[in-house]
Enzyme design. Structure first.
Site, PDB file in Angstrom:
ATOM      1  N   SER A 116       0.833  -1.203   0.000  1.00 20.19           N
ATOM      2  CA  SER A 116       0.000   0.000   0.000  1.00 20.19           C
ATOM      3  C   SER A 116       0.866   1.251   0.000  1.00 20.19           C
ATOM      4  O   SER A 116       1.992   1.252   0.523  1.00 20.19           O
ATOM      5  CB  SER A 116      -0.901   0.003   1.244  1.00 20.19           C
ATOM      6  OG  SER A 116      -1.517   1.264   1.435  1.00 20.19           O
ATOM      7  N   TYR A 140      -0.981   0.079  10.017  1.00 15.30           N
ATOM      8  CA  TYR A 140      -1.219  -0.609   8.748  1.00 15.30           C
ATOM      9  C   TYR A 140      -0.051  -0.410   7.783  1.00 15.30           C
ATOM     10  O   TYR A 140       0.468  -1.365   7.192  1.00 15.30           O
ATOM     11  CB  TYR A 140      -2.523  -0.092   8.132  1.00 15.30           C
ATOM     12  CG  TYR A 140      -2.848  -0.633   6.764  1.00 15.30           C
ATOM     13  CD1 TYR A 140      -3.242  -1.947   6.583  1.00 15.30           C
ATOM     14  CD2 TYR A 140      -2.791   0.198   5.643  1.00 15.30           C
ATOM     15  CE1 TYR A 140      -3.560  -2.435   5.319  1.00 15.30           C
ATOM     16  CE2 TYR A 140      -3.111  -0.272   4.379  1.00 15.30           C
ATOM     17  CZ  TYR A 140      -3.491  -1.596   4.227  1.00 15.30           C
ATOM     18  OH  TYR A 140      -3.803  -2.064   2.972  1.00 15.30           O
ATOM     19  N   LYS A 144       2.712  -3.158   6.360  1.00 15.18           N
ATOM     20  CA  LYS A 144       2.978  -3.367   4.935  1.00 15.18           C
ATOM     21  C   LYS A 144       4.469  -3.238   4.630  1.00 15.18           C
ATOM     22  O   LYS A 144       5.029  -4.034   3.871  1.00 15.18           O
ATOM     23  CB  LYS A 144       2.168  -2.372   4.088  1.00 15.18           C
ATOM     24  CG  LYS A 144       0.668  -2.616   4.087  1.00 15.18           C
ATOM     25  CD  LYS A 144       0.322  -3.943   3.444  1.00 15.18           C
ATOM     26  CE  LYS A 144      -1.171  -4.152   3.320  1.00 15.18           C
ATOM     27  NZ  LYS A 144      -1.510  -5.455   2.718  1.00 15.18           N
TER      28      LYS A 144
END
Length: 305
Positions: A116, A140, A144
């Site tokens: 991402s 998050y 990643k």
């Protein structure tokens, strides 16, 4: 014969990828779809339902020894931030278990990892390119980036052919996009296309990186076919909300713009509405693409499964 596996196959990007892959599969190819729930699996696909973090589920998914794996399963941004233990279990622990379960130095499979653009730090006005520092602001994005590095290491060891693709905002998700702070990107498209009023948490000048789900699926499939190890930020359209609204008005009528009320939320706009231009010549040289224009983006986004 090629054996494929898609994790997160029941999710938004997963459904679009599975549909695109089934259209391309040749006789003898096999596809396994893994998610907590897989609705109406295709006759040519095998469904494995359950939690990726459970050993028995992972074992069942890997039983066919896939040649190409698309790893999409994750706990998204806002949800991973609220529930750290859940995000860590899926985004880190289960993902590492998947990498280890697939690792095979004698016959390394291709693993396409859906990373991402959340791996980037707070972005200024300078264009983002291969030299832009990576300092994620949310758990998050940190997850990643951790898995990008792990995948690069498995590739270095010759146990996987790992391809990590940093996906931008993917549109247009149906229904309520819980867990995503960038949900407005899909909501504004679907609401205005349907002629419904929409209150936007980002100002009309707020800019983001946009990609339709069909375009994302094409890029993921291209990565699987390419099989070239590396980590790439995908090309994406750099558009303001106002430009997307204009495209919707062009396609569906001038009255669509009047359906939008802007009530900017500072936190959402800071995270998802102040993206600078994006330069991705390395990824483009490998054949990765964006949607082409705002109008094509909207048209493609509304065909998403």
């Amino acid at each position: 014969m090629t054996r494929y596996l898609i994790t997160g196959a029941g999710g938004f990007v997963g459904r679009n990828l599975a549909g695109a892959l089934l259209d391309r599969m040749t006789p003898g190819d096999e596809l396994t779809l893994l998610d907590r729930e897989v609705a109406s699996p295709h006759p040519r696909a095998r469904a494995v339902e359950g939690d990726l973090g459970e050993g028995a589920v992972l074992e069942a998914a890997l039983a066919a020894r896939p040649d190409v794996v698309f790893h999409l399963a994750s706990v998204p941004g806002a949800l991973a931030e609220r529930e750290y233990a859940l995000g860590r279990r899926v985004n880190v622990d289960a993902t590492l278990n998947l990498f280890e379960g697939l690792a095979d130095a004698a016959r390394p499979p291709t693993l396409v990892y859906a990373s991402s653009v959340a791996v980037y730090s707070a972005l200024g006005t300078a264009p983002v390119d291969a030299r832009t520092p990576l300092h994620p602001q949310l758990s998050y994005g940190t997850h990643k980036r951790m898995m990008e590095l792990a995948l690069e290491d498995f590739s270095r060891r010759g146990e996987l052919r790992g391809v990590a693709l940093r996906l931008p905002g993917i549109v247009a998700r149906p229904g309520e996009s819980s867990g995503f702070g960038s949900a407005f990107m899909s909501d504004v498209i679907r609401s205005l296309a349907a002629g419904k009023p929409y209150t936007c948490p980002v100002s009309p000048g707020g800019a983001a990186w946009w990609m339709s789900a069909p375009c994302a699926a094409r890029n993921l499939l291209h990565a699987g076919e390419l099989g070239t190890p590396g980590t790439w930020t995908l090309p994406a359209l750099h558009l303001s909300v106002g430009q997307v609204v204009t495209a919707l008005s062009t396609l569906f009528g001038d009255d669509r713009g009047a359906l939008v009320t802007y009530q900017p939320d500072e936190r959402i706009e800071a995270l998802f509405g102040r993206y600078p231009p994006l330069h991705t010549p390395e990824a483009e040289a490998l054949g990765f693409t964006h949607d082409g224009s705002a109008r094509r983006l909207v048209r493609a986004a509304l065909t998403a499964r």
